[in-house]
Design an enzyme around this catalytic site. Sequence first.
Site: not given
Lengths: 279, 306
Positions: B70, B260, B143, B140, B281, B112
């Site tokens: 993605n 996964g 970045c 997160n 996810g 988040n």
Amino acid sequence: MSLAPPHRRELRVTANEALGAYRVLRVAAPDRAPGESAPEPGQFAMIAAVERWGGGGDERPYLPRAFSIARCREGEWHFLLEDVGPGTKRLCELHEGSALWALGPLGRPFALPAPGGRAVLVGGGVGIAPLAILQDTLAGPAPVLLGFRDAAHAQGAALLQDALVATDDGSVGHDGRVTELLARELDSAEAQAGRQQPVVYACGPPAMLEAVRALCAQTGTPAQLALEAGMACGYGACYGCAVPRVDGRYLRVCVDGPVVDASELAEVVEPGAYGEVPA
Amino acid sequence: MSVSLAGLDLANPIINGSGTFDAIAAHASFGDALCEVFPFAAYVSKTITLQPRAGNPPPRLFETAAGLINSIGLPNKGLRGYLEHDLPQLERICATARPAGARTAGVPLITNVMGATAMELEQLVAACDQQDAIAAVELNVSCPNVSTGLDIGADPEQLREVVAAVRPATRKPLIVKLTPNTADVPACAIAAQDGGADAVSLINTLRAAALAPARAARSGERWLGGGTGGLSGPAIRTVALAQVAAVAERVAIPVIGIGGVQRASHARDLLDAGASVVAVGTESFRDPATGSRIAAELMCVAETQM
Ligand SMILES: Cc1cc2nc3c(=O)[nH]c(=O)nc-3n(C[C@H](O)[C@H](O)[C@H](O)COP(=O)(O)OP(=O)(O)OC[C@H]3O[C@@H](n4cnc5c(N)ncnc54)[C@H](O)[C@@H]3O)c2cc1C
Ligand SMILES: Cc1cc2nc3c(=O)[nH]c(=O)nc-3n(C[C@H](O)[C@H](O)[C@H](O)COP(=O)(O)O)c2cc1C
Ligand code: FES
């Protein structure tokens, strides 16, 4: 809008028949969950085969695929399929008794015309699918204009009643684009002065939808377009199905569409052909 | 099978990965039935940044053999938009959400956040600290640092400094979501712990690229609008298992295992490798009920073993 239950359901294939270059896959409709109503025209489902989903071309498919619910009648849902890759290929192979996973019905449906209002249905290729259930639902007759590549694909027109057909190669019906038929229809509609303006309902490849959008914008005809985009989830979770809106922000085709009012878009573009959209 | 995660009480060990479940959109699609058996024991928001972001131009998705790349680009309404528009809705949904194994409704909301500098992150965390509806904050750190261009979370020393700078801004549990795209993930986990993190989560997506397939108009060119993207799904499961095990061995704080997970046995593997909690996810894309199905299966096994 019909709400799906928050989980995929296992459905049984009842038939898989050829319709020219396409297949019509019929499945036993799921038992309705509490509060669930019948699928509405323009809604779709995320579909995967229960068995052997994966290991096709490029070792795909992995994710489910989006398909318009083409018809809902006599306890069955119908899908119109075109084999364009590993996911559709696998679904085209299914036969009576095969199991598939379905999440849906999902998405924003077509807004039906106001009582007494007129509709014009315009479809291209496999995009004719949601127009069939729309035709079933409309109260009165509405012109149906369908465009196809060639004669084998044009057999798909049998999914709807009384369709006027155009083919790119001129083998069946009007030799040219379906939007030429639409321009004629809108002309004659205009000529019948005093009659109410029709609403155009369209689904098909991006180039066709763009031509419909441009023509309707030019003639001031309201239009509802059923869009397509690559999807991973179908229910707003992944943000993968983004399409730029006229205001420069993105809409999610799965939850803000697939049916959008033409005025929400500046242009319908081939996926991947979008430029940068300002943040 | 209730678990405690850095002070949060969870009815079962299954939560969602940030950015893979939009509770507001899911509630609009499925109605209140979503909350009757909520898929997760805590809800993690997608990444929020200080300023609104539109996200990357399409295409944003590329399917691989048993995986998904993605390049969504973290679209979000920005901190203000999140607090004013999304938070009240999320608060309502989380208050009525009943996860598998719970007698009563209510799941903690974890927000988040991502910032390009320690100052930006501090602002985000301090704003979350003010909100009763937010139970914990997840950083997160995938970045890029504006001056070095390196991911903040890719360099242990930089990561320790950032976490230490942000830590005083909240008394709520602080989770650091590590990046897997670095040479020494356990060193980064230790750095997060040293900086004051209450837990670490991993793995985020693995950096990946794809060219347009031969059939597409731009055949041979970069497919994703964002250039590169992140790989997730079954394709990364074994990488996640290795990284989770290596980190759990080295830190004392709890570990959230991600990567996964499709069924209970995969969650079990991550728990056995040392994770306290597991996040689902990409598999939620295939079935929104994946989380509750896995939780129910884990609880069923736990019961028969008692
Ligand atoms: C709301 C909606 C309704 C739809 N309704 C119908 C319908 O009624 N009938 C129907 O036949 N189809 C319908 N579609 C289209 C259908 O979903 C796609 O044809 C299908 O997903 C193709 O999957 P595939 O595996 O066969 O092909 P893919 O190989 O996935 O190829 C499809 C297209 O995706 C791109 N692509 C190729 N490889 C990849 C990759 N690895 N990752 C990402 N993209 C790739 C290319 O542009 C390619 O042309 C609909 C789509 C949407 C969004
Ligand atoms: C479409 C998509 C969007 C994501 N968005 C975010 C995000 O906003 N913030 C974040 O920290 N992780 C994000 N992730 C990473 C996931 O939370 C998770 O760490 C990763 O996908 C691995 O788990 P999985 O294999 O179960 O999907 C995203 C993943 C996907 C697939
Ligand atoms: S397909 Fe996932 S958000 Fe639309």
